[in-house]
Design an enzyme around this catalytic site. Structure first.
Site, PDB file in Angstrom:
ATOM      1  N   ARG A 188       0.360  -1.173  -0.152  1.00 20.27           N
ATOM      2  CA  ARG A 188       0.436  -0.088   0.213  1.00 20.27           C
ATOM      3  C   ARG A 188       0.919   1.334  -0.028  1.00 20.27           C
ATOM      4  O   ARG A 188       1.112   1.254   0.833  1.00 20.27           O
ATOM      5  CB  ARG A 188      -0.758   0.292   1.422  1.00 20.27           C
ATOM      6  CG  ARG A 188      -2.071   1.311   1.513  1.00 20.27           C
ATOM      7  CD  ARG A 188      -3.214   0.970   2.540  1.00 20.27           C
ATOM      8  NE  ARG A 188      -4.231   1.897   2.464  1.00 20.27           N
ATOM      9  CZ  ARG A 188      -3.537   3.101   2.980  1.00 20.27           C
ATOM     10  NH1 ARG A 188      -3.232   3.709   3.264  1.00 20.27           N
ATOM     11  NH2 ARG A 188      -5.172   3.595   2.822  1.00 20.27           N
ATOM     12  N   SER A 237     -12.120  -3.183   0.597  1.00 19.84           N
ATOM     13  CA  SER A 237     -12.638  -2.307   1.902  1.00 19.84           C
ATOM     14  C   SER A 237     -13.961  -1.771   1.878  1.00 19.84           C
ATOM     15  O   SER A 237     -14.449  -1.175   1.169  1.00 19.84           O
ATOM     16  CB  SER A 237     -11.698  -0.673   2.162  1.00 19.84           C
ATOM     17  OG  SER A 237     -10.531  -1.185   2.294  1.00 19.84           O
ATOM     18  N   LYS A 291      -6.285   6.068   7.996  1.00 17.20           N
ATOM     19  CA  LYS A 291      -7.044   6.589   7.350  1.00 17.20           C
ATOM     20  C   LYS A 291      -8.040   7.423   8.111  1.00 17.20           C
ATOM     21  O   LYS A 291      -8.967   7.353   8.958  1.00 17.20           O
ATOM     22  CB  LYS A 291      -8.299   5.181   7.638  1.00 17.20           C
ATOM     23  CG  LYS A 291      -8.210   3.676   6.870  1.00 17.20           C
ATOM     24  CD  LYS A 291      -8.304   4.102   5.635  1.00 17.20           C
ATOM     25  CE  LYS A 291      -8.415   2.536   4.451  1.00 17.20           C
ATOM     26  NZ  LYS A 291      -8.860   2.913   3.746  1.00 17.20           N
TER      27      LYS A 291
END
Length: 288
Positions: A43, A112, A141
């Protein structure tokens, strides 16, 4: 090349380069793999595509060495270029159907989700697994409200594909996530931000194994096999009404037949489902 078996995974590790200054992504992720991480995801939300590609090439070599699946966040084209095992998508990324058309039937597609509605849609759209979170507030996040362990419980009750709990999970709070029904955990900063990623992974796996030993018999009893429109499916629904909600059909005009007998809508909530039951759902369309 054959793909490693992945559905039985318990611990999912994701890169986060800003959590380990002075150490390379490969160095840190190898320590996670030594500790028992069973899936690795690259990521990189800030690097240029060229940087992501180089990291992907290096992690592809590493994950093959340990025979674990390698997932790339956001870049299905890099999945193809590096022969990674799959892609992970966000809610704002390309539709699952488009990713499947690009990657083919054998690669893993994860997405997600932040609500049960999104989870049910992802399962119906053909996702192979879903992320459930963020369970707790997390810097990965920013601005995203925590879904809390209540969503973990909902996913455990209603979702049949693998789901992994993610978001702010640490060794200090993972027990509450496991108690809520999670059997797969993803940790980011708790693993890669630790001076001993291998040791943290081992500690997570010990907690996962303890939870399975303690709760697996209960979980097994809760799920049953149903024949829904001729197709065998696993479900935790206890009543016809719960099943219709799990299937996302509660707002449809339906005729429900249970073991050859029509069940009136007023009785859905009290009509229990037993393992092996045969249910036919017929959409009713009015008009002349």
């Amino acid at each position: 090349m054959s793909r490693p078996d992945w559905r039985g995974f318990r611990l999912y590790a994701i890169t986060a380069e800003n959590n380990h200054p002075g150490k390379s992504v490969v160095e840190v992720m190898e320590q996670a793999l030594i500790g028992g991480a069973e899936i690795v995801q690259l990521r990189n939300k800030t690097g240029a595509r060229e940087e992501v590609l180089e990291q992907a090439k290096a992690l592809r070599i590493l994950t093959r060495k340990y025979n674990v699946p390698f997932i790339i966040n956001d870049y299905p084209d890099i999945v193809l270029e590096t022969d990674a095992d799959g892609v992970h998508l966000g809610q704002e990324d390309m539709p699952i159907a488009d990713a499947r058309a690009l990657l083919g039937p054998d690669r893993i597609i994860g997405i997600s989700t932040h609500s049960l509605q999104q989870a049910i849609k992802a399962e119906r759209d053909g996702a192979d697994y879903i992320g459930v979170g963020p369970v707790f507030p997390t810097d990965t996040k920013p601005g995203r409200a925590a879904v809390t362990t209540s969503y973990v419980t909902e996913a455990a009750r209603h979702i049949t594909i693998p789901f992994v709990a993610i978001g702010g999970i640490t060794l200090g709070n993972v027990d509450s996530v496991l108690a809520a029904g999670a059997r797969r955990i993803c940790a980011v900063s708790a693993i890669v931000g630790n001076a001993d990623p291998a040791g943290v992974c081992r500690a997570f796996l010990e907690k996962l194994e303890a939870a399975v030993r303690e709760l697996a018999p209960v979980q097994k009893m809760e799920r049953k096999t149903l024949i829904i429109n001729g197709r065998k499916e696993r479900s935790s629904a206890g009543t016809v009404e719960e099943l219709i909600a799990q299937l996302g059909q509660q707002n449809k005009k339906l005729v429900i037949e249970l073991n050859g007998t029509i069940v009136q809508r007023a009785l859905w909530a009290e009509t229990e489902l037993q393992s092996g039951a045969s249910i036919e759902l017929v959409h009713f369309v009015g008009g002349g």
